[in-house]
Design a protein around this motif. Structure first.
Motif, short mmCIF file in Angstrom:
data_model
loop_
_atom_site.label_atom_id
_atom_site.label_comp_id
_atom_site.label_asym_id
_atom_site.label_seq_id
_atom_site.Cartn_x
_atom_site.Cartn_y
_atom_site.Cartn_z
N ILE A 140 3.83 -22.46 7.66
CA ILE A 140 3.40 -23.79 8.09
C ILE A 140 3.27 -23.75 9.61
N LEU A 164 -0.48 -28.61 10.15
CA LEU A 164 -0.08 -30.00 9.98
C LEU A 164 -0.95 -30.97 10.78
N ALA A 314 3.49 -31.12 2.77
CA ALA A 314 3.19 -29.79 3.30
C ALA A 314 3.79 -28.71 2.41
#
Length: 360
Positions: A140, A164, A314
């Motif tokens: 991520i 993100l 996420a």
């Protein structure tokens, strides 16, 4: 394929010396085969609930813990995810990382992070390689600078990765709607009757700062109000304070939308120190809804972000990509990303009010 994982624990019978519990010890206590224990450990759907519970009870009794290193060697699954951080210390990145870690833990994953001290290509490349050496299954990216994604797009990242932020650079968009939040803040001030509204923006090259600036400019344009060049800040309360002192020399505006709460709180402090009545003579809106926002003087009107939901979604998207054996999340961003709206919400407090009547 059944995966047999030896683990840690202690088994003591009478005068026998203490030894590490094995998968066969668990099978014996649960009165099942060791293959059944293996299936429980690997989440096989064919196990009946009552059998699974017997195995879990036996594991607890023997203090059996699966050996994750051995599991990774056999299954090629480390149950570990990576996070690349482009900043730290600010409320937004810290809250997002905590949300990601919490969501990962609830799904049986650990998180390793790599902080970028700068955004040079070699630094970004080193962060990716560091996480690869930790055998992370996916990454991520919480790096709000545009150039980070430019470099990542050039790298041969052979595991799923997720951004993100709304970068439109080949990464999945699970970001908060920063532009919409900025519009809410600016439209709130317009709705109160303000026509001279200033924007204190975040640093250049930050995706969030750019999106919030665009939201402000769109709202101003839609209302056919005078457009002012935004002031580029650095996210800190100190900058907001210094900006208020400088701006107080001209005061040709009645409201300020700051791109984050820290700068907004600094603005409130600075405007108070030069003797302005808040919000009678000056309205201020922030962005993020940090815990201190409600304790400003006056309490800060701001835009609340759903960091916990962002972390959940996420992780959901990244794990969906892993389960589908996606080569890269950007190739499966649509189906991997769960539906739903994370639009920020305006929280109105006492730092905003209609502008004072103009003296004739």
């Amino acid at each position: 394929m059944n995966v047999h994982i030896e683990g840690e624990g202690a088994v003591t019978t009478g005068e026998e010396r203490t030894r590490t519990a094995s998968i066969r010890d668990v099978a014996r206590v649960a009165d099942v085969s060791y293959q059944t224990v293996s299936r429980v450990l690997n989440g096989h759907p064919s196990i009946r609930p009552e059998t699974k519970q017997r195995v879990l009870d036996a594991m607890a009794e023997l203090r059996y813990r699966p050996n994750q290193a051995a599991r990774a060697l056999v299954t090629s699954r480390s149950r570990t995810l990576g996070v690349i951080l482009g900043s730290r210390g600010e409320y937004g990145p810290t809250s997002s990382l905590a949300a990601v870690e919490d969501a990962a833990r609830r799904r049986g994953y650990w998180v390793n992070s790599a902080y970028l001290s700068d955004t040079r290509p070699e630094t970004i490349r080193a962060a990716v390689e560091h996480l690869r050496r930790q055998s992370v299954e996916g990454i991520i990216v919480h790096a709000p600078q545009v150039r980070v994604f430019d470099v990542l797009a050039e790298l041969d990242v052979d595991i799923p990765f997720l951004g993100l932020h709304t970068a439109e650079r080949g990464v999945a968009e699970l970001a908060e709607d920063q532009l919409r939040g900025a519009r809410l803040a600016t439209e709130h001030l317009i709705g109160l009757g303000h026509v001279e509204i200033l924007h204190v923006a975040g640093p250049q090259d930050w995706i969030e700062a750019e999106s919030r600036m665009r939201g402000y400019l769109h709202a101003i344009s839609d209302a056919d109000l005078p457009t002012r060049p935004p002031i580029l800040g650095d996210w800190t309360a100190d900058f907001g304070y210094r900006a208020a002192l400088e701006l107080s020399h001209r005061l040709d505006f009645t409201a300020v939308f700051a791109a984050n709460d820290a700068m907004a709180l600094g603005l409130l402090h600075g405007f108070r120190d030069v003797g302005l009545d808040l919000p009678g003579q000056m309205s201020v809106v922030g962005f993020d809804d940090i815990p201190l926002a409600r304790h400003g003087w006056p309490p800060l009107t701001t835009v609340h972000q759903h960091f916990a939901q962002l972390g959940e979604r996420a992780i959901d998207a990244l794990l969906a990509a892993l389960e589908s054996d996606a080569g890269a999340l950007r190739d499966a961003a649509g189906p991997a990303a769960p539906p739903g709206d994370l639009t920020p919400e305006l929280v109105v407090r006492a730092s905003t009010a209609p502008p004072a009547p103009r003296r004739r």
